[in-house]
Design a protein around this motif. Structure first.
Motif, PDB file in Angstrom:
ATOM      1  N   ALA A  15      18.425 -28.471  -1.732  1.00  0.00           N
ATOM      2  CA  ALA A  15      17.615 -28.939  -3.025  1.00  0.00           C
ATOM      3  C   ALA A  15      16.592 -29.868  -2.096  1.00  0.00           C
ATOM      4  CB  ALA A  15      17.794 -29.447  -4.132  1.00  0.00           C
ATOM      5  N   GLU A  16      16.911 -31.091  -1.353  1.00  0.00           N
ATOM      6  CA  GLU A  16      15.348 -31.569  -0.680  1.00  0.00           C
ATOM      7  C   GLU A  16      14.975 -30.625   0.604  1.00  0.00           C
ATOM      8  OE1 GLU A  16      17.957 -34.380   0.875  1.00  0.00           O
ATOM      9  OE2 GLU A  16      16.947 -36.026  -0.107  1.00  0.00           O
ATOM     10  N   MET A  23       8.962 -30.950  -7.429  1.00  0.00           N
ATOM     11  CA  MET A  23      10.031 -30.553  -8.738  1.00  0.00           C
ATOM     12  C   MET A  23      11.096 -31.669  -8.685  1.00  0.00           C
ATOM     13  SD  MET A  23      11.938 -26.754  -8.557  1.00  0.00           S
ATOM     14  CE  MET A  23      13.412 -26.461 -10.834  1.00  0.00           C
ATOM     15  N   ASP A  24      11.913 -31.658  -9.788  1.00  0.00           N
ATOM     16  CA  ASP A  24      12.781 -32.276 -10.270  1.00  0.00           C
ATOM     17  C   ASP A  24      14.069 -32.018  -9.114  1.00  0.00           C
ATOM     18  OD1 ASP A  24      15.691 -33.243 -10.869  1.00  0.00           O
ATOM     19  OD2 ASP A  24      14.422 -34.475 -12.213  1.00  0.00           O
ATOM     20  N   LEU A  25      14.675 -32.876  -8.289  1.00  0.00           N
ATOM     21  CA  LEU A  25      16.448 -31.959  -6.918  1.00  0.00           C
ATOM     22  C   LEU A  25      16.818 -31.549  -8.720  1.00  0.00           C
ATOM     23  CD1 LEU A  25      16.066 -34.016  -4.310  1.00  0.00           C
ATOM     24  CD2 LEU A  25      14.619 -31.851  -5.033  1.00  0.00           C
ATOM     25  N   ARG A  26      17.154 -31.659  -9.400  1.00  0.00           N
ATOM     26  CA  ARG A  26      18.454 -32.136 -10.260  1.00  0.00           C
ATOM     27  C   ARG A  26      18.127 -30.776 -10.882  1.00  0.00           C
ATOM     28  NH1 ARG A  26      17.877 -37.841 -12.788  1.00  0.00           N
ATOM     29  NH2 ARG A  26      15.857 -36.994 -12.747  1.00  0.00           N
ATOM     30  N   ASN A  31      19.216 -25.095 -11.080  1.00  0.00           N
ATOM     31  CA  ASN A  31      19.137 -23.304 -11.051  1.00  0.00           C
ATOM     32  C   ASN A  31      19.595 -22.922 -10.067  1.00  0.00           C
ATOM     33  OD1 ASN A  31      16.826 -24.186 -13.325  1.00  0.00           O
ATOM     34  ND2 ASN A  31      16.026 -23.859 -11.573  1.00  0.00           N
ATOM     35  N   VAL A  32      20.057 -23.180  -9.014  1.00  0.00           N
ATOM     36  CA  VAL A  32      20.592 -22.495  -7.893  1.00  0.00           C
ATOM     37  C   VAL A  32      21.866 -22.252  -8.110  1.00  0.00           C
ATOM     38  CG1 VAL A  32      21.481 -22.762  -5.682  1.00  0.00           C
ATOM     39  CG2 VAL A  32      19.528 -23.398  -6.009  1.00  0.00           C
ATOM     40  N   GLY A  55       9.006 -21.376  -3.884  1.00  0.00           N
ATOM     41  CA  GLY A  55       8.431 -21.638  -5.842  1.00  0.00           C
ATOM     42  C   GLY A  55       9.801 -21.077  -6.540  1.00  0.00           C
ATOM     43  N   ILE A  56       9.440 -21.402  -7.407  1.00  0.00           N
ATOM     44  CA  ILE A  56      10.848 -21.145  -8.286  1.00  0.00           C
ATOM     45  C   ILE A  56      10.768 -19.670  -8.398  1.00  0.00           C
ATOM     46  CG2 ILE A  56      11.897 -21.856 -10.805  1.00  0.00           C
ATOM     47  CD1 ILE A  56       9.917 -24.045 -10.785  1.00  0.00           C
TER      48      ILE A  56
END
Length: 67
Positions: A15-16, A23-26, A31-32, A55-56
Motif C-alpha cells: 500500500a505504501e 488515499m488512506d492506506l487502510r 480494497n486489495v 489509481g483505484i
C-alpha cells in the motif's frame, strides 16, 4: 496490474508503494484484500495479487461505494 509477493512483503508495504497519493492506506489494503478474495491479511511469497498502481481500480470504486 499483477503483483508477485516477495519474501518479507506485507500489505502495508504494498500500500505504501502503490496506493494513490492521498488515499488512506487502510482503505487501499481493504480494497486489495476484498478484490483478491483474501480472508485474512496474511500474504506469502509467490502469491499473485491484482493491484492498481496508478489509481483505484474501477472495481475498487464500485465495491467500496456500494457497501
Amino acid at each position: 496490474m499483477d503483483y508477485v509477493v516477495q519474501a518479507g512483503d506485507t500489505l502495508w508495504d504494498i500500500a505504501e508503494e502503490y496506493a494513490p497519493s492521498g488515499m488512506d492506506l487502510r482503505e487501499y489494503i481493504y480494497n486489495v484484500k476484498e478484490h483478491n478474495g483474501l480472508e485474512t491479511l496474511n500474504i506469502h511469497p509467490d502469491m499473485v495479487l491484482e493491484i492498481e498502481a496508478d489509481g483505484i481500480l474501477d472495481f475498487f470504486c464500485y465495491q467500496t461505494h456500494l457497501s
